[in-house]
Design a protein around this motif. Sequence first.
Motif, PDB file in Angstrom:
ATOM      1  N   ARG A 158       7.455  -2.175  30.896  1.00  0.00           N
ATOM      2  CA  ARG A 158       6.923  -0.721  30.446  1.00  0.00           C
ATOM      3  C   ARG A 158       6.340  -0.143  31.634  1.00  0.00           C
ATOM      4  O   ARG A 158       6.312   1.136  31.869  1.00  0.00           O
ATOM      5  N   TRP A 159       5.485  -0.779  32.543  1.00  0.00           N
ATOM      6  CA  TRP A 159       4.877  -0.480  33.506  1.00  0.00           C
ATOM      7  C   TRP A 159       5.805   0.156  34.596  1.00  0.00           C
ATOM      8  O   TRP A 159       5.477   1.238  35.114  1.00  0.00           O
ATOM      9  N   PHE A 162       7.467   3.489  33.216  1.00  0.00           N
ATOM     10  CA  PHE A 162       6.407   4.619  33.243  1.00  0.00           C
ATOM     11  C   PHE A 162       6.403   5.060  34.430  1.00  0.00           C
ATOM     12  O   PHE A 162       6.084   6.221  34.704  1.00  0.00           O
ATOM     13  N   LEU A 220       7.559  11.732  29.464  1.00  0.00           N
ATOM     14  CA  LEU A 220       6.433  10.796  29.800  1.00  0.00           C
ATOM     15  C   LEU A 220       5.331  10.851  28.672  1.00  0.00           C
ATOM     16  O   LEU A 220       4.930   9.529  28.138  1.00  0.00           O
ATOM     17  N   LEU A 223       6.813   8.677  25.801  1.00  0.00           N
ATOM     18  CA  LEU A 223       6.774   7.146  26.195  1.00  0.00           C
ATOM     19  C   LEU A 223       5.592   6.650  25.796  1.00  0.00           C
ATOM     20  O   LEU A 223       5.310   5.653  25.396  1.00  0.00           O
ATOM     21  N   LEU A 224       4.272   7.477  26.399  1.00  0.00           N
ATOM     22  CA  LEU A 224       3.027   6.946  26.170  1.00  0.00           C
ATOM     23  C   LEU A 224       2.582   6.951  24.714  1.00  0.00           C
ATOM     24  O   LEU A 224       1.891   5.913  24.284  1.00  0.00           O
ATOM     25  N   PRO A 227       5.906   4.503  21.976  1.00  0.00           N
ATOM     26  CA  PRO A 227       6.332   3.513  22.673  1.00  0.00           C
ATOM     27  C   PRO A 227       7.450   2.654  21.777  1.00  0.00           C
ATOM     28  O   PRO A 227       8.163   2.102  22.458  1.00  0.00           O
TER      29      PRO A 227
END
Length: 250
Positions: A158-159, A162, A220, A223-224, A227
């Motif tokens: 995920r990092w 992102f 974005l 996604l945040l 998720p």
Amino acid sequence: MSSGVFNVDLGTTIGALQIGSLFAIFLFGIVTLQAYSYYDAFPKDRWTYKTLVAVVWVLEAGHTAGVSYEVYHASITLYGKPNELVKFEALGAVTTIGGLITFISFFALRLYRVLPKPYKYIGVACFTLSFIRCVASIFMTVQSVAARNIVRYNTQWRWLIFSIFAVGAAIDIAIAASMLWYLMKQRGKGLLRITTVIDRLIGFTIRTGLLTSISAVALLICLLTMPNNLIWLALYTFLAKLYSNSLYSA
């Protein structure tokens, strides 16, 4: 969510992908029309430009095929088996295609050519970040195809997902903002005729840069904040096509 088995909300998973794929196919139709119009209007243009248009169209065709296959697989092949929706290999594969499309779009190069020193190096920085994002997209493709389920994939990477989208959004905003700043600065320096041309360029910059920037930021945010569903992935299915539309409009 252990063992890849989980309760599936079809509206925010398959439903979201279907809606995203509809936008993707619609935009691919526009890309195709733009490519045809280009070859029809500029038959004697430089071969490099003709090749660029052809390469982008082929990449978009592959991207559309991958998205369409994944929607078919999720909604038809796995019909009635929502708990088996644990892998999206085709969407993982088109991540590389999306990275290539955004990389070969020459908006960063345009900054380098248009802006005076030292501001032109913003274009160099954007180009470098685009290249890094493209390499990261290829790496993510390998990892997504090898992953056993999307839940573990999202948890582990995920990092990086992102970071890729955050860098993409930052690049889009930097390019659009830099072009608008430069054009607005030049607006009051010329004659009325030149000012009119600059106004048209400002409008063009807003049309081509603002939409991709907003879409990247929206992806974005999704996604945040969400998720555990696929709304962010649905946005990603047509994001690359916005770059192609902008490129063909240039």
